[in-house]
Design a protein around this motif. Structure first.
Motif, PDB file in Angstrom:
ATOM      1  N   TRP A  20       0.557  -1.230   0.184  1.00  0.00           N
ATOM      2  CA  TRP A  20       0.132  -0.150   0.085  1.00  0.00           C
ATOM      3  C   TRP A  20       1.007   1.433   0.048  1.00  0.00           C
ATOM      4  O   TRP A  20       0.257   2.417  -0.526  1.00  0.00           O
ATOM      5  N   LEU A  21       1.567   1.234   0.470  1.00  0.00           N
ATOM      6  CA  LEU A  21       2.611   2.495   0.718  1.00  0.00           C
ATOM      7  C   LEU A  21       3.837   2.824  -0.915  1.00  0.00           C
ATOM      8  O   LEU A  21       3.375   4.050  -1.242  1.00  0.00           O
ATOM      9  N   ALA A  22       3.276   2.013  -1.525  1.00  0.00           N
ATOM     10  CA  ALA A  22       3.920   2.289  -3.249  1.00  0.00           C
ATOM     11  C   ALA A  22       3.216   2.569  -4.098  1.00  0.00           C
ATOM     12  O   ALA A  22       2.785   3.773  -4.351  1.00  0.00           O
ATOM     13  N   HIS A  23       1.574   2.447  -3.630  1.00  0.00           N
ATOM     14  CA  HIS A  23       0.766   3.130  -3.749  1.00  0.00           C
ATOM     15  C   HIS A  23      -0.039   4.367  -3.819  1.00  0.00           C
ATOM     16  O   HIS A  23      -0.264   4.976  -4.298  1.00  0.00           O
ATOM     17  N   LEU A  24       0.842   4.577  -2.171  1.00  0.00           N
ATOM     18  CA  LEU A  24       0.240   5.792  -1.831  1.00  0.00           C
ATOM     19  C   LEU A  24       1.507   7.135  -2.280  1.00  0.00           C
ATOM     20  O   LEU A  24       1.281   7.778  -2.390  1.00  0.00           O
ATOM     21  N   SER A  25       2.234   5.674  -3.106  1.00  0.00           N
ATOM     22  CA  SER A  25       3.548   7.557  -2.957  1.00  0.00           C
ATOM     23  C   SER A  25       2.926   7.392  -4.464  1.00  0.00           C
ATOM     24  O   SER A  25       3.710   8.728  -5.069  1.00  0.00           O
ATOM     25  N   ASN A  26       2.236   7.327  -5.345  1.00  0.00           N
ATOM     26  CA  ASN A  26       2.114   7.418  -6.502  1.00  0.00           C
ATOM     27  C   ASN A  26       0.801   8.774  -6.782  1.00  0.00           C
ATOM     28  O   ASN A  26       0.301   8.954  -7.888  1.00  0.00           O
ATOM     29  N   SER A  27       0.211   8.277  -5.392  1.00  0.00           N
ATOM     30  CA  SER A  27      -1.007   9.041  -5.525  1.00  0.00           C
ATOM     31  C   SER A  27      -0.466  10.996  -6.188  1.00  0.00           C
ATOM     32  O   SER A  27       0.521  11.179  -6.161  1.00  0.00           O
ATOM     33  N   ALA A  28      -1.141  12.078  -6.521  1.00  0.00           N
ATOM     34  CA  ALA A  28      -1.830  13.111  -6.753  1.00  0.00           C
ATOM     35  C   ALA A  28      -0.959  13.769  -6.099  1.00  0.00           C
ATOM     36  O   ALA A  28       0.309  14.319  -6.506  1.00  0.00           O
ATOM     37  N   ALA A  29      -1.043  13.665  -4.778  1.00  0.00           N
ATOM     38  CA  ALA A  29      -1.051  14.477  -3.728  1.00  0.00           C
ATOM     39  C   ALA A  29       0.786  14.436  -3.776  1.00  0.00           C
ATOM     40  O   ALA A  29       1.448  15.242  -3.595  1.00  0.00           O
ATOM     41  N   ALA A  30       1.092  13.030  -3.419  1.00  0.00           N
ATOM     42  CA  ALA A  30       2.464  12.192  -3.358  1.00  0.00           C
ATOM     43  C   ALA A  30       3.316  12.969  -4.817  1.00  0.00           C
ATOM     44  O   ALA A  30       4.091  13.434  -4.052  1.00  0.00           O
ATOM     45  N   ARG A  31       2.589  13.412  -5.850  1.00  0.00           N
ATOM     46  CA  ARG A  31       3.585  13.182  -7.032  1.00  0.00           C
ATOM     47  C   ARG A  31       4.057  14.537  -7.037  1.00  0.00           C
ATOM     48  O   ARG A  31       5.075  15.375  -7.311  1.00  0.00           O
ATOM     49  N   ALA A  32       3.173  15.567  -6.106  1.00  0.00           N
ATOM     50  CA  ALA A  32       3.255  16.976  -6.964  1.00  0.00           C
ATOM     51  C   ALA A  32       4.194  17.026  -4.974  1.00  0.00           C
ATOM     52  O   ALA A  32       4.298  18.617  -6.031  1.00  0.00           O
ATOM     53  N   VAL A  33       3.851  16.946  -4.893  1.00  0.00           N
ATOM     54  CA  VAL A  33       5.217  17.640  -3.561  1.00  0.00           C
ATOM     55  C   VAL A  33       7.065  16.528  -3.966  1.00  0.00           C
ATOM     56  O   VAL A  33       8.341  17.484  -3.265  1.00  0.00           O
ATOM     57  N   ILE A  34       6.663  15.564  -4.110  1.00  0.00           N
ATOM     58  CA  ILE A  34       7.881  14.651  -4.296  1.00  0.00           C
ATOM     59  C   ILE A  34       8.492  14.731  -5.729  1.00  0.00           C
ATOM     60  O   ILE A  34      10.085  15.136  -5.710  1.00  0.00           O
ATOM     61  N   ALA A  35       7.971  14.937  -6.720  1.00  0.00           N
ATOM     62  CA  ALA A  35       8.738  15.806  -8.243  1.00  0.00           C
ATOM     63  C   ALA A  35       9.464  16.410  -8.219  1.00  0.00           C
ATOM     64  O   ALA A  35      10.638  16.280  -8.908  1.00  0.00           O
ATOM     65  N   PRO A  36       9.001  17.461  -7.458  1.00  0.00           N
ATOM     66  CA  PRO A  36       9.946  18.990  -7.641  1.00  0.00           C
ATOM     67  C   PRO A  36      11.492  18.598  -6.688  1.00  0.00           C
ATOM     68  O   PRO A  36      11.511  18.707  -6.845  1.00  0.00           O
ATOM     69  N   LEU A  37      11.184  17.409  -6.090  1.00  0.00           N
ATOM     70  CA  LEU A  37      12.351  17.658  -5.092  1.00  0.00           C
ATOM     71  C   LEU A  37      13.081  16.783  -5.429  1.00  0.00           C
ATOM     72  O   LEU A  37      14.343  16.693  -5.488  1.00  0.00           O
ATOM     73  N   ILE A  38      12.803  15.917  -6.678  1.00  0.00           N
ATOM     74  CA  ILE A  38      13.698  14.755  -7.025  1.00  0.00           C
ATOM     75  C   ILE A  38      14.002  15.545  -8.264  1.00  0.00           C
ATOM     76  O   ILE A  38      15.308  15.687  -8.879  1.00  0.00           O
TER      77      ILE A  38
END
Length: 649
Positions: free
Chosen positions: A215-233
């Motif tokens: 479920w953590l893998a699924h959660l990391s692909n959510s829109a909210a997670a992507r919006a925060v994580i993608a700019p950091l990466i």
């Protein structure tokens, strides 16, 4: 039950339990690759299985080297139309989706390399078993070729590992061993060295096992997670490469940010973006560099057996000590001689640091240290397979040393010098058998620099050159055969570049600005920092060897050398260095256009020298020259090499 069948690249058989065993064994001696013909046949295999469904399917490789090396890169250069490539990618998406949607369980057995498209095929299976062998490696190397995974890998890897972990794997191109791949979630079971991976796959099929992401893998692909994580990466990636030089990593991050979590959009975005990258100039250039460097490696793979078991190094300075350490790291028994015992001790201390960084276990580090033997009496000469001389860069000293060593060296042994610029003919005059002498010119720092110039003089035998190339590969380096001319290749083309930068520096352009201009072009470091890294004394020697240095440039170097400011190794050169890192006194100045003009002014002499070196036959081909200059100087890989950049290759 489906009858057994054989295609050109695939073999299908059934066991008494109704399990289908599908073996990928591409016609020819090379590795398994997923070219158009292989994929077309795969569609036929799926048709046959659909027509008479098996109890389950096990997919494996018939090649000892590994499962699959990915797409067939040789086919890429034939594509110029991005729409055509996108259509082909969508076709592969359809094939892998059919495999993934199969109503019967599908297991995959992985050994050796499982890379790129090969890993994407494995991820379309329901269960993956990896054989825990030293050769087993899984990963996505595509960004090195200017693209990113295009056969559904961005969807399936992010779904299985989670977005950040999957992107980390794809952006770094790192590969994972079997157990690391299991811990990451790429594989579901690991067969030990003495276990049968086929048996584990068979059990998985009979049990109907299907891997499920957490479920953590699924959660990391959510829109909210992507919006925060993608700019950091993206920010982390921008610290390593520039988007205008290497667009693929940034396109991958944006692809995941926009489409991650939606399977249909991920696949369509993959087809569109990868097709555009693959037909672009950067990817074409990087593919050329890949093939050119693989050509260099092939020069050292003529012998199946190692070319050397025992290596003797004369001279325990920075170069000699580090050559010895790298050889011990590669598994050779190494004896290290120097007239100064303190230099040997210092070299052994540096070697222990290298072993601590490169080797995982205390046992491995202890074994490597045991292979590197202090030899103050020089006894290792008499039993060496290869002797490498790395003493002071003085022709008279080297000739005297060779004359003394030749009588003690075994008849079969190869004799090599690490000279950076001296012609071999000058050194060979002291030898009874000059045919055994070659140059093995390593670059500083030896553990990091990937190139070795294998220099051949007029008397060097082809067998000696071939052994030199094989030794370079044995040590994990790329061999570049070079004719013995002043400066060989790398120093011959690098010296005019450094001299041009030095002229501009003396004319008043700040060092930081010159370096920023070169980095903006795509060089890994600027010329002033590079001079400090190589050593100003070494730069001065190379300039003298290649011809009369300009008085102003010579005086600038001489003043720093006299003051003990040799560069990084002394803590100060043109820059101040602390803990091995440069400290620039000021930031770069200048507009982008001004910096580009400076880069052109500095690099034009290098490009001219490359043209002359090819015309003079220093290396055998434009491909070898471009690969050698990229590996030896860091010339921007995305530009394809200096001759490609000038439109000459």
């Amino acid at each position: 039950m489906t009858s057994d069948a054989v295609w050109q690249h695939w073999q299908l058989r059934h066991d008494p339990d109704g399990i289908a065993w599908l073996t990928l064994d591409c016609a020819g001696d090379g590795p398994n690759t997923l070219g158009r013909a292989v994929l077309e046949e795969f569609g036929q295999v799926l048709d046959a299985l659909d027509a008479a469904p098996p109890r389950g399917l096990v997919l494996r490789s018939g090649k000892p080297a590994g499962f699959a090396a990915g797409a067939d890169l040789r086919e890429f250069d034939g594509y110029r139309d991005a729409d055509e490539v996108a259509s082909l990618i969508r076709h592969v998406h359809g094939l892998f989706a059919r495999l993934e949607a199969a109503p019967w369980p599908v297991a995959c057995v992985i050994h050796g390399h499982c890379l790129g498209g090969g890993l994407e095929l494995a991820l379309a299976c329901h269960w993956r078993v990896a054989h825990d062998l030293p050769s087993t490696r899984l990963g996505f190397p595509e960004v090195r070729l200017g693209i990113y995974p295009g056969f559904g890998g961005t969807l399936r890897a992010t779904r299985r590992l989670g977005g950040p972990a999957a992107l980390g794997l794809m952006l770094t191109s790192r590969t994972l061993a079997a157990r690391a791949a299991s811990a990451a979630g790429l594989v579901d079971a690991v067969a030990g060295t003495h276990e049968s991976p086929d048996w584990l796959a068979r059990r998985a099929v009979l049990a109907g096992r299907r891997s499920r992401p957490g479920w953590l893998a699924h959660l990391s692909n959510s829109a909210a997670a992507r919006a925060v994580i993608a700019p950091l990466i993206r920010r982390q990636t921008a610290q390593k490469v520039r988007a205008d030089h290497y667009p693929a990593p940034f396109r991958l991050i944006e692809h995941w940010r926009l489409d991650g979590g939606d399977a249909a959009r991920m696949l369509e975005g993959e087809a569109r973006e990868v097709a555009g990258l693959l037909t672009g100039e950067v990817s074409r250039n990087l593919r050329r560099v890949y093939f050119a460097t693989e050509q260099l490696k092939s020069l050292g793979r003529q012998n199946a057996a190692p070319v050397a078991h025992r290596l003797h190094v004369e001279g325990a300075g920075v170069m000699g000590g580090d050559i010895a350490a790298v050889a011990a790291l590669a598994g050779l028994e190494v004896t290290l001689h120097d007239l100064d015992a303190a230099r040997i001790d210092a070299a052994l201390a540096r070697a222990r640091g290298l072993f601590a960084r490169r080797l995982k276990t205390p046992a491995e580090r202890l074994a490597a240290a045991g292979r590197l033997i202090a030899d103050p009496a020089g006894d290792g000469v008499a039993r060496a397979d290869v002797l490498i001389e790395a003493v002071i860069e003085d022709a008279g000293v080297k000739r005297t040393l060779f004359a003394a060593l030749e009588a003690r060296l075994p008849a079969h042994a190869l004799l090599a010098t690490n000279t950076s610029a001296l012609p071999l003919e000058t050194l060979a005059s002291a030898l009874i058998d000059p045919g055994r002498l070659i140059g093995l010119h390593f670059f500083n720092p030896v553990p990091r620099m990937p190139l070795v110039e294998v220099v051949h003089g007029e008397a060097s035998t082809p067998a000696a050159v071939a052994r030199g190339c094989a030794l370079a590969v044995q040590l994990g380096k790329y061999p570049l055969p070079c004719r013995s001319q002043p400066g060989f290749l790398v120093n011959r083309v690098l010296a005019p570049y450094l001299l041009a930068a030095l002229r501009l520096l003396l004319a008043g352009t700040p060092a930081a600005t010159l370096d920023a201009a070169a980095v903006g072009f795509g060089m890994p470091v600027g010329p002033i920092e590079l001079a400090d890294t190589v050593g100003l004394d070494v730069c001065r020697h190379v300039l003298v060897t290649l011809g009369p240095a300009e008085p102003a440039a010579a005086a600038a170097l001489d003043a720093r050398i006299a003051a003990g400011r040799l560069g990084r190794k002394s803590g100060q050169g043109f820059y101040v260095w602390k803990d091995g890192k440069v400290r620039r006194p000021a930031a770069a100045t200048g507009t982008p256009a001004e910096l580009a003009a400076l880069a052109d002014a500095m690099l034009a002499p290098l490009l001219d020298a490359c043209e002359r070196a090819l015309a003079d036959g220093v290396v055998a081909s434009a491909e070898q020259l471009d690969a050698g200059v990229i590996l030896g100087t860091g010339f921007a890989p995305f530009r394809g090499g200096p001759l490609r950049y000038r439109g000459l290759a």
